[in-house]
Write a protein that holds these residues in place. Structure first.
Motif, PDB file in Angstrom:
ATOM      1  N   LYS A  22       0.832  -1.206   0.000  1.00 48.32           N
ATOM      2  CA  LYS A  22       0.000   0.000   0.000  1.00 48.32           C
ATOM      3  C   LYS A  22       0.864   1.253   0.000  1.00 48.32           C
ATOM      4  N   GLY A  23       1.978   1.204   0.770  1.00 49.89           N
ATOM      5  CA  GLY A  23       2.888   2.339   0.766  1.00 49.89           C
ATOM      6  C   GLY A  23       3.486   2.575  -0.605  1.00 49.89           C
ATOM      7  N   GLU A  73       9.484   2.033   5.077  1.00 49.72           N
ATOM      8  CA  GLU A  73       9.656   0.990   6.088  1.00 49.72           C
ATOM      9  C   GLU A  73       8.361   0.285   6.462  1.00 49.72           C
ATOM     10  N   LEU A  74       7.201   0.783   6.013  1.00 47.10           N
ATOM     11  CA  LEU A  74       5.934   0.229   6.486  1.00 47.10           C
ATOM     12  C   LEU A  74       5.817  -1.260   6.192  1.00 47.10           C
ATOM     13  N   ALA A  75       6.056  -1.648   4.940  1.00 50.49           N
ATOM     14  CA  ALA A  75       5.942  -3.065   4.575  1.00 50.49           C
ATOM     15  C   ALA A  75       6.963  -3.896   5.331  1.00 50.49           C
ATOM     16  N   ILE A 100       1.912  -5.287  -8.471  1.00 47.03           N
ATOM     17  CA  ILE A 100       3.273  -5.452  -7.966  1.00 47.03           C
ATOM     18  C   ILE A 100       4.023  -4.120  -7.978  1.00 47.03           C
ATOM     19  N   ASN A 101       4.684  -3.832  -6.875  1.00 46.86           N
ATOM     20  CA  ASN A 101       5.579  -2.687  -6.796  1.00 46.86           C
ATOM     21  C   ASN A 101       6.815  -3.117  -6.003  1.00 46.86           C
ATOM     22  N   THR A 102       7.637  -2.179  -5.599  1.00 42.37           N
ATOM     23  CA  THR A 102       8.905  -2.533  -4.948  1.00 42.37           C
ATOM     24  C   THR A 102       8.705  -3.284  -3.639  1.00 42.37           C
ATOM     25  N   ASP A 103       7.549  -3.116  -2.980  1.00 39.79           N
ATOM     26  CA  ASP A 103       7.296  -3.838  -1.735  1.00 39.79           C
ATOM     27  C   ASP A 103       7.190  -5.349  -1.968  1.00 39.79           C
TER      28      ASP A 103
END
Length: 219
Positions: A40-41, A54-56, A86-89
């Protein structure tokens, strides 16, 4: 952080309600969490909104701590594991998965789980629309009354991000995340830090447990 758990005997099973907003089911050796919303971040950052990276990683670290403490054989996500495409998290999640190769991971598909199945399968995560395990029917969305009457088991679900509103003697009030056990279904609090909560209506017969930073309390 030291975090007390609340032992909740229910339907001849032993559930540990954890202040990390998850359940450990002793008989099944299963850790259950709803609405983690990984990514989500990253989703907001792609839209140009400043959100800490840092959230994930923090949410995954909490999951790691719970796994090391309780040694579950399976981890069940009740939907909305990953918030978006999909993203970097996702890279952090894939690295995290490598730490627990023997852990069975089950995802009950939620409305935000839009990533193609093949990506989950590469990480050895099984996907289901619903799953019956013992007395419990694992879902993402709560069932309306008519469907609930026809359900094959007691429903454990998420989606709502439930909270309970507590009022003080003055004008103080606070909405705590909560576990809400009704007659035929329970709604789990959202596990992810980057999620809100909504105070929901409770019946007098419901068993509601508010989640504080260090303990779970019956309210």
């Amino acid at each position: 952080m030291i975090c007390d758990r609340l032992v909740f005997p229910f339907l001849d099973q032993t559930l540990l309600l954890l202040c990390q907003k998850a359940i450990y089911w002793e008989e099944e050796k299963a850790l259950i969490a709803a609405d983690v919303h990984l990514g989500k971040g990253g989703h907001f950052r792609k839209a140009g909104i400043a959100v800490p990276r840092e959230l994930a990683q923090d949410d995954l670290a909490v999951l790691s701590d719970l796994i090391r403490e309780h040694h579950p054989e399976k981890l069940i996500f009740l939907g909305d594991l990953f918030h978006s495409d999909i993203n970097t998290d996702w890279d952090w999640f894939a690295l995290w998965r490598e730490q627990f190769p023997k852990l069975e991971i089950i995802l009950i598909r939620g409305n935000h789980d839009v990533i193609h199945d093949s990506h989950y399968q590469q990480l050895h995560i099984s996907l289901h629309e619903q799953m019956q395990i013992g007395p419990f029917l694992m879902l993402h969305h709560p069932l309306p009354p008519l469907k609930l009457e026809q359900a094959s088991g007691y429903v454990l679900c998420g989606h709502i991000h439930p909270g309970v509103l507590l009022r003080g003697r003055g004008r103080q009030s606070i909405t705590l995340p909560c576990f809400a056990f009704a007659d035929k279904q329970a709604i789990l609090p959202s596990f992810g830090r980057f999620t809100g909560r909504v105070a929901i209506q409770h019946q007098q017969t419901d068993q509601v447990f508010g989640v504080l930073s260090d303990k779970v309390v019956r309210v």
